[in-house]
Design a protein around this motif. Structure first.
Motif, PDB file in Angstrom:
ATOM      1  N   SER A  53      60.278 -49.934  -5.762  1.00  0.00           N
ATOM      2  CA  SER A  53      61.623 -49.954  -5.173  1.00  0.00           C
ATOM      3  C   SER A  53      61.689 -49.263  -3.822  1.00  0.00           C
ATOM      4  O   SER A  53      62.510 -49.613  -2.969  1.00  0.00           O
ATOM      5  CB  SER A  53      62.613 -49.277  -6.127  1.00  0.00           C
ATOM      6  OG  SER A  53      62.228 -47.945  -6.393  1.00  0.00           O
ATOM      7  N   TYR A  54      60.826 -48.266  -3.601  1.00  0.00           N
ATOM      8  CA  TYR A  54      60.853 -47.554  -2.332  1.00  0.00           C
ATOM      9  C   TYR A  54      60.326 -48.413  -1.185  1.00  0.00           C
ATOM     10  O   TYR A  54      60.657 -48.178  -0.018  1.00  0.00           O
ATOM     11  CB  TYR A  54      60.045 -46.258  -2.431  1.00  0.00           C
ATOM     12  CG  TYR A  54      60.624 -45.258  -3.402  1.00  0.00           C
ATOM     13  CD1 TYR A  54      61.999 -45.023  -3.453  1.00  0.00           C
ATOM     14  CD2 TYR A  54      59.810 -44.549  -4.268  1.00  0.00           C
ATOM     15  CE1 TYR A  54      62.539 -44.104  -4.342  1.00  0.00           C
ATOM     16  CE2 TYR A  54      60.339 -43.626  -5.164  1.00  0.00           C
ATOM     17  CZ  TYR A  54      61.704 -43.406  -5.191  1.00  0.00           C
ATOM     18  OH  TYR A  54      62.234 -42.501  -6.085  1.00  0.00           O
ATOM     19  N   THR A  55      59.496 -49.387  -1.510  1.00  0.00           N
ATOM     20  CA  THR A  55      58.978 -50.291  -0.484  1.00  0.00           C
ATOM     21  C   THR A  55      59.893 -51.497  -0.287  1.00  0.00           C
ATOM     22  O   THR A  55      60.128 -51.932   0.842  1.00  0.00           O
ATOM     23  CB  THR A  55      57.555 -50.760  -0.848  1.00  0.00           C
ATOM     24  OG1 THR A  55      56.673 -49.624  -0.820  1.00  0.00           O
ATOM     25  CG2 THR A  55      57.041 -51.800   0.129  1.00  0.00           C
ATOM     26  N   ILE A  56      60.422 -52.044  -1.382  1.00  0.00           N
ATOM     27  CA  ILE A  56      61.309 -53.199  -1.254  1.00  0.00           C
ATOM     28  C   ILE A  56      62.691 -52.766  -0.753  1.00  0.00           C
ATOM     29  O   ILE A  56      63.488 -53.584  -0.275  1.00  0.00           O
ATOM     30  CB  ILE A  56      61.436 -53.954  -2.597  1.00  0.00           C
ATOM     31  CG1 ILE A  56      61.917 -55.388  -2.378  1.00  0.00           C
ATOM     32  CG2 ILE A  56      62.327 -53.221  -3.569  1.00  0.00           C
ATOM     33  CD1 ILE A  56      60.999 -56.262  -1.573  1.00  0.00           C
ATOM     34  N   GLY A  57      62.969 -51.463  -0.832  1.00  0.00           N
ATOM     35  CA  GLY A  57      64.237 -50.958  -0.326  1.00  0.00           C
ATOM     36  C   GLY A  57      65.412 -51.265  -1.232  1.00  0.00           C
ATOM     37  O   GLY A  57      66.400 -51.843  -0.806  1.00  0.00           O
ATOM     38  N   GLN A  58      65.292 -50.844  -2.493  1.00  0.00           N
ATOM     39  CA  GLN A  58      66.373 -51.072  -3.449  1.00  0.00           C
ATOM     40  C   GLN A  58      67.692 -50.469  -2.945  1.00  0.00           C
ATOM     41  O   GLN A  58      67.733 -49.313  -2.511  1.00  0.00           O
ATOM     42  CB  GLN A  58      66.008 -50.447  -4.801  1.00  0.00           C
ATOM     43  CG  GLN A  58      67.070 -50.566  -5.865  1.00  0.00           C
ATOM     44  CD  GLN A  58      67.299 -52.012  -6.303  1.00  0.00           C
ATOM     45  OE1 GLN A  58      66.360 -52.787  -6.379  1.00  0.00           O
ATOM     46  NE2 GLN A  58      68.545 -52.351  -6.582  1.00  0.00           N
ATOM     47  N   SER A  59      68.738 -51.281  -2.973  1.00  0.00           N
ATOM     48  CA  SER A  59      70.093 -50.868  -2.603  1.00  0.00           C
ATOM     49  C   SER A  59      70.282 -50.580  -1.115  1.00  0.00           C
ATOM     50  O   SER A  59      71.272 -49.946  -0.723  1.00  0.00           O
ATOM     51  CB  SER A  59      70.539 -49.641  -3.426  1.00  0.00           C
ATOM     52  OG  SER A  59      70.553 -49.962  -4.805  1.00  0.00           O
ATOM     53  N   VAL A  60      69.344 -51.010  -0.268  1.00  0.00           N
ATOM     54  CA  VAL A  60      69.538 -50.918   1.183  1.00  0.00           C
ATOM     55  C   VAL A  60      69.301 -52.297   1.796  1.00  0.00           C
ATOM     56  O   VAL A  60      68.571 -53.117   1.229  1.00  0.00           O
ATOM     57  CB  VAL A  60      68.593 -49.890   1.845  1.00  0.00           C
ATOM     58  CG1 VAL A  60      68.811 -48.505   1.262  1.00  0.00           C
ATOM     59  CG2 VAL A  60      67.137 -50.303   1.712  1.00  0.00           C
ATOM     60  N   PRO A  61      69.911 -52.588   2.947  1.00  0.00           N
ATOM     61  CA  PRO A  61      69.667 -53.882   3.603  1.00  0.00           C
ATOM     62  C   PRO A  61      68.204 -54.032   3.990  1.00  0.00           C
ATOM     63  O   PRO A  61      67.499 -53.038   4.206  1.00  0.00           O
ATOM     64  CB  PRO A  61      70.558 -53.811   4.851  1.00  0.00           C
ATOM     65  CG  PRO A  61      71.573 -52.758   4.562  1.00  0.00           C
ATOM     66  CD  PRO A  61      70.897 -51.766   3.664  1.00  0.00           C
ATOM     67  N   GLU A  62      67.764 -55.266   4.087  1.00  0.00           N
ATOM     68  CA  GLU A  62      66.365 -55.529   4.434  1.00  0.00           C
ATOM     69  C   GLU A  62      65.967 -54.837   5.733  1.00  0.00           C
ATOM     70  O   GLU A  62      64.860 -54.311   5.840  1.00  0.00           O
ATOM     71  CB  GLU A  62      66.141 -57.036   4.557  1.00  0.00           C
ATOM     72  CG  GLU A  62      64.704 -57.420   4.893  1.00  0.00           C
ATOM     73  CD  GLU A  62      64.490 -58.918   4.935  1.00  0.00           C
ATOM     74  OE1 GLU A  62      63.502 -59.352   5.543  1.00  0.00           O
ATOM     75  OE2 GLU A  62      65.318 -59.656   4.362  1.00  0.00           O
ATOM     76  N   LYS A  63      66.862 -54.806   6.699  1.00  0.00           N
ATOM     77  CA  LYS A  63      66.542 -54.213   7.999  1.00  0.00           C
ATOM     78  C   LYS A  63      66.317 -52.708   7.905  1.00  0.00           C
ATOM     79  O   LYS A  63      65.754 -52.086   8.823  1.00  0.00           O
ATOM     80  CB  LYS A  63      67.654 -54.495   9.003  1.00  0.00           C
ATOM     81  CG  LYS A  63      68.986 -53.847   8.666  1.00  0.00           C
ATOM     82  CD  LYS A  63      70.045 -54.165   9.694  1.00  0.00           C
ATOM     83  CE  LYS A  63      71.385 -53.498   9.369  1.00  0.00           C
ATOM     84  NZ  LYS A  63      71.301 -52.026   9.332  1.00  0.00           N
ATOM     85  N   ASP A  64      66.754 -52.083   6.799  1.00  0.00           N
ATOM     86  CA  ASP A  64      66.627 -50.637   6.632  1.00  0.00           C
ATOM     87  C   ASP A  64      65.459 -50.231   5.745  1.00  0.00           C
ATOM     88  O   ASP A  64      65.320 -49.049   5.406  1.00  0.00           O
ATOM     89  CB  ASP A  64      67.928 -50.061   6.054  1.00  0.00           C
ATOM     90  CG  ASP A  64      69.054 -50.073   7.063  1.00  0.00           C
ATOM     91  OD1 ASP A  64      68.770 -50.139   8.266  1.00  0.00           O
ATOM     92  OD2 ASP A  64      70.228 -50.035   6.639  1.00  0.00           O
ATOM     93  N   ARG A  65      64.625 -51.169   5.358  1.00  0.00           N
ATOM     94  CA  ARG A  65      63.413 -50.808   4.619  1.00  0.00           C
ATOM     95  C   ARG A  65      62.490 -50.017   5.548  1.00  0.00           C
ATOM     96  O   ARG A  65      62.391 -50.313   6.736  1.00  0.00           O
ATOM     97  CB  ARG A  65      62.683 -52.067   4.144  1.00  0.00           C
ATOM     98  CG  ARG A  65      63.451 -52.889   3.126  1.00  0.00           C
ATOM     99  CD  ARG A  65      62.764 -54.222   2.889  1.00  0.00           C
ATOM    100  NE  ARG A  65      63.476 -55.033   1.906  1.00  0.00           N
ATOM    101  CZ  ARG A  65      63.195 -56.305   1.637  1.00  0.00           C
ATOM    102  NH1 ARG A  65      62.206 -56.920   2.285  1.00  0.00           N
ATOM    103  NH2 ARG A  65      63.888 -56.966   0.726  1.00  0.00           N
ATOM    104  N   TRP A  66      61.793 -49.043   5.004  1.00  0.00           N
ATOM    105  CA  TRP A  66      60.982 -48.196   5.866  1.00  0.00           C
ATOM    106  C   TRP A  66      59.912 -48.992   6.610  1.00  0.00           C
ATOM    107  O   TRP A  66      59.626 -48.702   7.786  1.00  0.00           O
ATOM    108  CB  TRP A  66      60.345 -47.044   5.067  1.00  0.00           C
ATOM    109  CG  TRP A  66      59.162 -47.451   4.227  1.00  0.00           C
ATOM    110  CD1 TRP A  66      59.170 -47.780   2.910  1.00  0.00           C
ATOM    111  CD2 TRP A  66      57.810 -47.577   4.662  1.00  0.00           C
ATOM    112  NE1 TRP A  66      57.904 -48.119   2.496  1.00  0.00           N
ATOM    113  CE2 TRP A  66      57.050 -47.996   3.558  1.00  0.00           C
ATOM    114  CE3 TRP A  66      57.167 -47.384   5.874  1.00  0.00           C
ATOM    115  CZ2 TRP A  66      55.672 -48.220   3.625  1.00  0.00           C
ATOM    116  CZ3 TRP A  66      55.795 -47.611   5.960  1.00  0.00           C
ATOM    117  CH2 TRP A  66      55.059 -48.016   4.838  1.00  0.00           C
TER     118      TRP A  66
END
Length: 241
Positions: A53-66
């Motif tokens: 989830s930390y890589t796919i960015g659970q609960s954040v927009p795609e543009k905000d994934r690390w």
């Protein structure tokens, strides 16, 4: 006659100055508020991010994934294309391996990242199992990175115990267990020369409400930005190789 020579000389200077100005013209960037930018050659690189989830960015927009934010930081020197992600919320090390196999990827990448283990900790799985499967994931990552461990970077497991959802849990126990899993990851990375990036400390030091996503468990884009900034220098080093 002298007056004609003077006029001719002035015309020569005017033309010379005009020529110099044309050569030094810097185009305006329409997306940078009209500020001049230097147009540098763009080098294409490819990046694969593996994790949960930390890589796919659970609960954040795609543009905000690390990993996407990292690409933005690297954009001055590199154009990351393609940038692929194999990750899913809830995945353990074993499930990540299964997910990779299902993708049947044949692409080779200039850089591969790995961030995995929080669900091993959450489900109470053993360190021995994690070590074995994490070691295998390092091999898989290197295989995607042109068989070069030095093109792989590992990010540590963030501490979810500091989140609003973790307030009623045993935060001390969660923290010590995450440290143990990260300790295994450090040991395995050292054995094969993989870069290890500690973002656990960042997750523990930045705990105001803005650092968490709307679900109260995962981290917000603001936290992902800090992770991307921490990974930037390592990523630059990898891509220069």
């Amino acid at each position: 006659m002298n007056q004609l020579k003077y006029i001719a000389f002035c015309l020569f200077l005017l033309l010379a100055c005009s020529s110099t100005e044309e050569k030094m013209y810097v185009p305006q960037n329409p997306t940078s508020g009209g500020q001049p930018i230097v147009d540098v050659p763009t080098i294409k690189k490819s990046f694969l991010a593996l994790g949960d989830s930390y890589t796919i960015g659970q609960s954040v927009p795609e543009k905000d994934r690390w990993s996407v934010l990292l690409n933005d930081l690297l954009a001055i020197q590199y154009q990351i294309t393609p940038h692929d992600i194999i990750a899913q919320t809830g995945w353990t090390t074993q499930e990540l391996m299964q997910g990779i196999m299902k993708q049947n990827l044949t692409q080779q990448y200039d850089m591969v990242s790995l961030l995995i283990g929080v669900n091993n900790q959450y489900r109470g799985l053993s360190l021995e199992q994690y070590r074995s499967e994490f070691r295998e994931l390092l091999k898989i990552s290197a295989n995607f990175a042109k068989n070069d461990y030095q093109k792989v970077m590992v990010l540590s497991i963030p501490d979810w115990g500091v989140s609003p959802a973790g307030q009623n849990a045993d935060k001390s126990k969660i923290g010590s267990e995450i440290d143990a899993f990260n300790g295994v990851a450090v040991e395995e990375c050292k054995k094969v020369g993989v870069a290890f990036i500690d973002i656990t400390g960042i997750s523990r030091q930045n705990t105001d409400a803005s650092m968490f996503a709307s679900d109260g468990l995962h981290f917000s884009g603001k936290m992902h930005q800090l992770w991307a900034m921490k990974a930037q220098s390592t990523a630059l080093g990898i891509l220069k190789k």
